[in-house]
Design an enzyme around this catalytic site. Structure first.
Site, PDB file in Angstrom:
ATOM      1  N   ARG A  63       0.629  -1.471   0.025  1.00  0.00           N
ATOM      2  CA  ARG A  63       0.070   0.272  -0.365  1.00  0.00           C
ATOM      3  C   ARG A  63       0.856   1.695   0.045  1.00  0.00           C
ATOM      4  O   ARG A  63       0.466   2.167  -0.059  1.00  0.00           O
ATOM      5  CB  ARG A  63      -0.994  -0.210   1.358  1.00  0.00           C
ATOM      6  CG  ARG A  63      -2.199  -1.130   0.652  1.00  0.00           C
ATOM      7  CD  ARG A  63      -3.192  -1.357   2.037  1.00  0.00           C
ATOM      8  NE  ARG A  63      -2.637  -1.115   3.106  1.00  0.00           N
ATOM      9  CZ  ARG A  63      -2.393  -2.434   4.262  1.00  0.00           C
ATOM     10  NH1 ARG A  63      -3.116  -3.825   3.262  1.00  0.00           N
ATOM     11  NH2 ARG A  63      -1.753  -2.548   5.229  1.00  0.00           N
ATOM     12  N   GLU A 100       6.141  -8.459  16.395  1.00  0.00           N
ATOM     13  CA  GLU A 100       6.136  -8.419  17.730  1.00  0.00           C
ATOM     14  C   GLU A 100       5.286 -10.225  18.039  1.00  0.00           C
ATOM     15  O   GLU A 100       5.264 -11.093  18.601  1.00  0.00           O
ATOM     16  CB  GLU A 100       4.421  -7.573  17.687  1.00  0.00           C
ATOM     17  CG  GLU A 100       3.619  -6.745  17.350  1.00  0.00           C
ATOM     18  CD  GLU A 100       4.276  -5.757  16.255  1.00  0.00           C
ATOM     19  OE1 GLU A 100       3.310  -6.635  15.270  1.00  0.00           O
ATOM     20  OE2 GLU A 100       4.791  -5.588  16.226  1.00  0.00           O
TER      21      GLU A 100
END
Length: 177
Positions: A63, A100
């Site tokens: 994007r 993460e």
């Protein structure tokens, strides 16, 4: 909050549990479907970054390619795609980083940046800052200098700006949630 930021907040769609349960995805496709709003987004990026000495613009897959390419064209500088490892056809430079939930690798072509180039990094969203920081480290491996970051959306509660501010560079985001 300015008018553009308010309009973006009204237009960006929340998609719960995408791409996995517990994630509230910020969908920019309604912005892309509105030509006038999308043009305002492009103009806002350009007016902020013009005249700042940018030599190249890095867009982060995928994007970050949308407004990143437009901004590079407006600024008259090369557009450099940064992609997940194994996606670019020519010789590349890679950088591994932790997320993460695991790790990832990104890459760019080895001849994309000249030593000393002032580079702007663009993506659609700033969350934790991990991918943007990894792109900066990739640029630094190639002896480029990160001039700043531009984002359509910033998720302030994830503190990505703090991670990027360690580099003492400008950070632009058009709308903050």
């Amino acid at each position: 909050m300015n008018d553009l930021s308010q309009r973006l907040k009204e237009t960006i769609r929340d998609v719960p549990d995408f791409p996995k349960p517990g994630i509230l995805f910020k969908d920019i496709t309604p912005v892309l479907a509105d030509p006038k709003l999308s043009l305002r987004v492009s103009e806002a990026f350009y007016s902020y970054w013009k005249g700042k000495g940018i030599a190249a613009l890095v867009g982060i897959e995928s994007r970050g390619f949308i407004y990143g390419l437009q901004l590079a064209q407006q600024l008259g500088v090369p557009f450099i795609p940064v992609r997940k490892a194994g996606k670019l056809p020519y010789k590349t430079v890679r950088h591994a980083y932790d997320l993460e939930y695991g790790s990832a690798e990104i890459e760019m072509h080895e001849d994309a940046i000249r030593s000393g180039d002032q580079v702007l990094i663009h993506d659609d969203l700033l969350a934790t800052g991990g991918t943007a920081k990894a792109a900066a480290q990739l640029i630094q491996k190639m002896n480029g200098k990160v001039l700043g970051y531009s984002f359509l959306i910033e998720l302030a509660f994830l503190n990505g700006r703090k991670k990027l501010k360690e580099q003492d560079v400008e950070i632009q985001s058009l709308v903050t949630f």
